[in-house]
Design an enzyme around this catalytic site. Structure first.
Site, mmCIF file in Angstrom:
data_model
loop_
_atom_site.group_PDB
_atom_site.id
_atom_site.type_symbol
_atom_site.label_atom_id
_atom_site.label_comp_id
_atom_site.label_asym_id
_atom_site.label_seq_id
_atom_site.Cartn_x
_atom_site.Cartn_y
_atom_site.Cartn_z
ATOM 1 C CG HIS A 187 4.374 -4.188 -2.031
ATOM 2 N ND1 HIS A 187 5.173 -5.265 -2.358
ATOM 3 C CD2 HIS A 187 4.144 -3.507 -3.182
ATOM 4 C CE1 HIS A 187 5.430 -5.239 -3.664
ATOM 5 N NE2 HIS A 187 4.825 -4.194 -4.188
ATOM 6 C CD GLU A 196 5.664 -7.140 0.707
ATOM 7 O OE1 GLU A 196 6.132 -6.765 -0.380
ATOM 8 O OE2 GLU A 196 4.440 -7.372 0.868
ATOM 9 C CB CYS A 254 3.190 -6.470 -6.150
ATOM 10 S SG CYS A 254 3.124 -4.854 -6.967
#
Length: 302
Positions: free
Chosen positions: A237, A239, A142
């Protein structure tokens, strides 16, 4: 094989509860094996949540992975106790003489600032420069991806009229070449995004040192790599947990900030259920990175 972390860090108990194979450093030290050394420069204020998210993904590889958590020392975060940072994190000065097989540099909630106005920018420049000689492959997430693209390639970020916030479909760029990083990932996949800025795909295409691997009509270029495979940039993202965007939405709404519900995220009108459709891609992507971009190219003797 397990991920190796301190048994006192909150992630250890969380991941063990999820039946993920984690090993404390005491047990790992007696194993006759060369583990993969991964550093995570965690720039997020939610240290515990972010470190657990990345550790969860790194744990799915068959490789033994040692994780070193790193923080900036030119800026003291206000959302985590100094005792916690002292216990589980290293300053960059503590690790700069070491070499790592891989490194992850996270996002940070500073994207509306100019890069040079970020409190720890000078230190981050030093870290980015250090990765050129001390890290086999670095993964930027990001804002971390935007910062690295700016530092290494002079690519600018641009403000969005409205926050890019939700789960968006992405298409692999199929140009006939075999790309190990995307091996096994479907031609169309999904990824969470949460940011106020964007990098233009044309700027990346115009730099022959870079290659776009995946693109979203709404979120733009989402997975980019350097042609030498030393750097990988993810503008979203992967994750994120199931409820991460929900918590961000509720937080901003409580603060009275202009925020719309995350797109393509809630599975019901009451906005209580979430359809998680990015986890399999996330796991496969991180396994590919560790295997093809780290393990198979890193020297045995760091």
């Amino acid at each position: 094989m397990p991920i190796v972390i301190d048994k006192d860090i909150p992630a250890y108990k969380i991941l063990t509860g999820e039946k993920i194979f984690v090993m404390d450093k005491g047990r790992a030290d007696v194993q006759d094996i060369r583990p993969i050394e991964i550093a995570i420069l965690n720039l997020m204020p939610t240290k515990e949540t972010t470190e657990t998210q990345f550790m969860r993904l790194l744990s799915n590889s068959p490789l033994q992975v040692n994780v070193t958590l790193v923080r900036t020392q030119t800026y003291n975060p206000t959302h985590v106790e100094a005792k916690y940072l002292s216990r589980f994190y290293k300053n960059f000065e503590d690790v700069k003489s070491k070499r790592f097989d891989g490194m992850i540099i996270t996002g940070a909630p500073v994207e509306n600032l100019e890069f040079e106005d970020v409190a720890y920018w000078k230190e981050l420049e030093e870290i980015l420069d250090w990765t050129k000689t001390n890290v086999t492959s670095t993964l930027f997430i990001c804002w971390g991806a935007q910062a690295a693209l700016h530092y290494f390639y002079g690519i600018k970020k641009h403000p969005l009229k409205e926050k890019c916030f939700g789960i968006f479909a992405h298409q692999r760029v199929n140009d006939g070449e075999v790309e190990p990083l995307m091996r096994g990932i479907s031609d169309e996949f999904h990824m969470p995004h949460s940011r106020h800025t964007i990098i233009y795909a044309d700027d990346i295409k115009n730099d022959k040192r870079l290659k776009i691997l995946a693109y979203s009509k709404k979120a733009g270029a989402s997975i980019i790599k350097s042609v030498d495979n030393r750097r990988v940039f993810v503008t979203g993202h992967m994750e994120y947990d199931r409820d991460t965007l929900k918590r961000e939405y509720e937080r901003d709404k409580a603060k009275g900030l202009p925020i719309k519900p995350p797109e393509n995220y809630f599975a019901d009108k009451e906005m209580t259920k979430v359809k998680m459709n990015w986890s399999s891609t996330s796991n496969l992507f991180y396994i590919n990175w560790l295997n093809y971009y780290v393990y198979q190219v890193t020297p045995y003797d760091l």
